[in-house]
Scaffold this motif. Structure first.
Motif, short mmCIF file in Angstrom:
data_model
loop_
_atom_site.label_atom_id
_atom_site.label_comp_id
_atom_site.label_asym_id
_atom_site.label_seq_id
_atom_site.Cartn_x
_atom_site.Cartn_y
_atom_site.Cartn_z
N PRO A 129 0.82 -1.21 0.00
CA PRO A 129 0.00 0.00 0.00
C PRO A 129 0.86 1.27 0.00
N PRO A 130 0.29 2.38 -0.45
CA PRO A 130 1.06 3.63 -0.41
C PRO A 130 1.25 4.10 1.02
N ASP A 131 2.25 4.92 1.20
CA ASP A 131 2.61 5.38 2.53
C ASP A 131 1.80 6.64 2.85
N MET A 132 0.55 6.44 3.29
CA MET A 132 -0.37 7.57 3.38
C MET A 132 -0.35 8.28 4.73
N ASP A 133 0.03 7.59 5.80
CA ASP A 133 -0.20 8.18 7.12
C ASP A 133 1.08 8.67 7.80
N TYR A 134 2.07 9.03 6.99
CA TYR A 134 3.29 9.60 7.57
C TYR A 134 2.95 10.99 8.09
N SER A 135 3.36 11.29 9.31
CA SER A 135 2.92 12.57 9.89
C SER A 135 3.90 13.69 9.52
#
Lengths: 168, 527
Positions: free
Chosen positions: B155-161
């Motif tokens: 999956p794409p790395d969507m939840d990097y803060s």
């Protein structure tokens, strides 16, 4: 300014005549389909280059296609900024798992009909990196591939032959 | 590499001891290795920074059921490797990143790859890890299989803060990972007001290919091939550093002729890349004349390489123990003639470039990196030297064939894009002279030393000046000539963070030229 013009003048035109690849050479590149290709592409193709995990060696040689010796634009082949403008995705690298979704989305964003050209040994078969926890290996493990141009990295001439084979 | 305890090392050791840190000096043939208790890790860094030591590299190793954590420091060309050993399933030690910003991403890499916790880390978000493995598994631990357990589609790395900006008028620009040019993938997150860049955050790791993991178990030749593909533009540099480390571990000395040929290869690589970069910097401010001229010269240069060395980018020319091919008399004549021609062409082109006011307007004062920030991040190569950082491995920690002559290290002090352009030009001139001297010094001899299987556990630290700057490569052998650990530290790992600083207060449309003036390797950083 005069110096600049003088240099341009004395340099002259260095662009080299290009001998099209022979049919058997094209077949080596996997372009058996060329007789059946979509007429829409004849004469011109727009390329979106996607580095899906390359070591950047292939990128250096793709860049060279635009130098004045090869000047690939004279054949109607040019690189575009958006996959939505592209006929061809030129994909390098083993596909890193961190690039897998990005590559799939780029593929989906390119309008049909489209071709995928896998550039370099890594894109062709995984190369030095193969398949691992971090790498999906060959591009064809992730999206359908139409043409493979092998080499580590392929020379600009090999790239030219492969790409021009598409619009022959 | 120099090994004797220089005066600073003795003085520094006294200070460290006086501070209550017990240092066990471990005698290795090619590395000065100091071992301390893990609880003292940060305290040691505090003493080191007071002494103005440069933090150069950090890595870990899962060896014999224990975690070895290492940091490499340098001053005046002398290196020490600091080590601590932790025997714990959930290892932790105090961070050095609060003391040395340069250690920041390196420790995050170690955290992601080994599950080693650096307590007190100022930013312990994941770095190398996106979504290809879970936060409970650590690829460089021994029990992690090289194939891992990946999902069919990562999956794409969507939840990097990412850092957020607030307030009216500020907005964000996400760029990448797939970029608009023929360029490697990475993500840049800008916060801007109008065109002015308030903040830039880099998110790299997209081309992480598991290089460190797939190196395990390789034979020396195979490792050299892999090292030559850590970053394709630095194939000579990385291959040399890896071979140097393996040769130290195997305790072999390469023949003088091989060293000279390696020197010629490395300088040719430097020139090829600098020419490409100088053209590309001009191209990014729409000065196409220079781009066309530099790419033309680069192409001629690469064609000569194909003719003489059999590969346009010089891949696999360096092999463990020596080099893969010889130079004939004709080759040497050809290279010397080419150098004369290149000098005269470059001087014509650079005069035209230097007189151009629009180019001056774009390159001077843009992308300013102050000497203080350059030092704090430990920036290397032309990026550091354009901001007054006077360091070059070829001169300061010299190795064959550079130890046979004086290496001039050009500096620029302005710290802007123009400085990084002109320092490259000066480095080309130095490199051309070096190649001429190396050719003159060539005398008949072997091209390769006989390989000796290293003792199990043997280590080596290869340190060379690649075209981007200092490369540090650590290698440990297992039994049977097999690699146990390979860690290549590309200079990009230390230069990338400087980009976040040098773009500040520039306008967004100047980002490409700022980026090109630094030209970090994504692949060399992500491994």
């Amino acid at each position: 300014m005069l110096r600049l013009f003088k240099k341009i003048l004395t340099t002259g035109v260095v662009t080299e005549p290009f001998k099209a690849a022979k049919d058997d050479e094209l077949e080596q590149l996997g372009i058996q389909i060329k007789k059946f290709i979509d007429k829409k592409f004849s004469g011109s193709i727009a390329i979106r280059a996607v580095d899906a995990g390359s070591c950047n060696g292939c990128e250096l040689e793709i860049h060279a296609l635009n130098n004045p010796f090869y000047d690939i634009e004279r054949f109607g082949i040019h690189f575009v900024a958006s996959p939505r403008h592209a006929d061809v995705l030129l994909v390098t690298g083993p596909v890193s798992r961190h690039m897998q979704t990005a590559l799939l989305r780029t593929y989906e964003a390119a309008p049909n009909p489209k071709w995928v050209v896998a550039v370099g040994d890594c894109a062709a078969c995984g190369g030095e990196f193969g398949i691992s926890y971090a790498s999906c290996g060959a591009v064809s493990n992730v999206i359908p591939v139409d043409v493979v141009i092998p080499g580590c990295p392929p020379t600009p001439l090999a790239l030219m032959k492969g790409l021009l084979g598409l619009i022959k | 590499m120099k090994q004797s305890n220089s005066s600073w090392q003795a003085d520094f050791l006294e200070k460290v001891n006086a501070a209550g840190i017990t240092v066990e000096q471990i005698s290795l043939p090619s590395i000065t290795l100091w071992q301390i208790e893990s609880s003292r890790w940060q305290q040691f860094a505090e003493l080191a920074v007071q002494q103005n030591l440069r933090w150069a590299a950090g890595w870990a190793e899962h060896y014999q059921e224990q975690f070895f954590i290492k940091a490499c420091f340098e001053q005046n060309g002398f290196y020490i490797v600091l080590r601590t050993i932790i025997n714990d399933a959930s290892p932790e030690l105090p961070t050095q990143a609060t003391v040395y910003p340069a250690a920041n991403r390196s420790e995050r890499h170690t955290q992601d790859m080994f599950g080693i916790n650096f307590t007190g880390h100022p930013d312990n978000r994941r770095w190398t890890r996106h979504k290809a493995w879970s936060d409970h598994s650590f690829p460089l631990r021994r029990d992690f299989p090289v194939q891992g357990a990946p999902e069919a589609v990562t999956p794409p790395d969507m939840d990097y803060s990412f850092v957020k900006s607030h307030g009216a008028g500020t907005y964000e620009i996400p760029v990448g990972p797939v970029h608009a040019g023929i360029i490697e993938p990475g993500h840049f997150r800008f916060q801007a007001v109008g065109e002015l860049i308030l903040n830039l955050e880099e998110r790299l790791g997209y081309v992480h290919k598991g290089i460190e993991k797939i190196a395990e178990g390789r034979a020396p030749e195979s490792l050299a091939r892999l090292a030559g593909r850590v970053s394709g533009d630095t194939t000579v540099g990385h291959c040399w550093a890896a071979c140097m480390a393996m040769e130290q571990a195997a305790d072999i000395k390469i023949p003088p002729r091989a060293a000279l040929i390696r020197g010629i290869l490395a300088e040719r690589e430097r020139i090829a890349n600098h020419m490409g970069d100088m053209g590309a910097i001009c191209n990014d401010v729409a000065f196409v004349f220079a781009q066309m001229q530099f790419t033309r010269l680069r192409e001629l240069w690469l064609r000569t390489q194909a003719k003489i060395f059999g590969h346009r980018l010089l891949m696999d020319c360096i092999i463990p123990g020596g080099v893969n091919g010889d130079l004939s008399e004709d080759d040497c004549i050809l290279m010397k003639q080419e150098i004369i021609r290149l000098r005269s062409e470059l001087s014509e082109i650079l005069q035209a470039v230097d007189m151009n006011s629009s180019l001056e307007d774009r390159l001077y004062t843009a992308g300013y990196l102050s000497p203080d920030i350059a030092a704090a991040f430990g920036t290397l190569g032309y990026v550091g030297r354009a901001s007054g950082q006077d360091f070059d491995v070829r001169r300061d920690a010299s190795y064959a064939p550079y130890n046979q002559l004086t290496v001039k290290v050009p500096l620029e002090a302005q710290g802007d894009i123009a400085s990084r352009f002109w320092v490259r030009n000066k480095e080309i001139n130095v490199a051309l002279k070096l190649i001429e001297k190396f050719i003159d010094q060539l005398s008949p001899g072997n091209l390769i030393a006989d390989w000796k299987t290293p003792l199990p556990g043997s280590e080596g630290l290869g340190i060379v000046e690649g075209w981007r700057g200092e490369i540090i490569t650590y290698i440990r052998f297992d039994a049977d000539n097999k690699i146990s650990r390979f860690y290549p530290r590309d200079p990009s790992a230390l230069n990338w963070p400087a980009l976040e600083k040098l773009v500040l207060d520039n306008i967004v449309p100047d980002f490409p030229v700022c980026n090109k003036s630094l030209n970090g390797s994504y692949s060399g950083n992500d491994l």
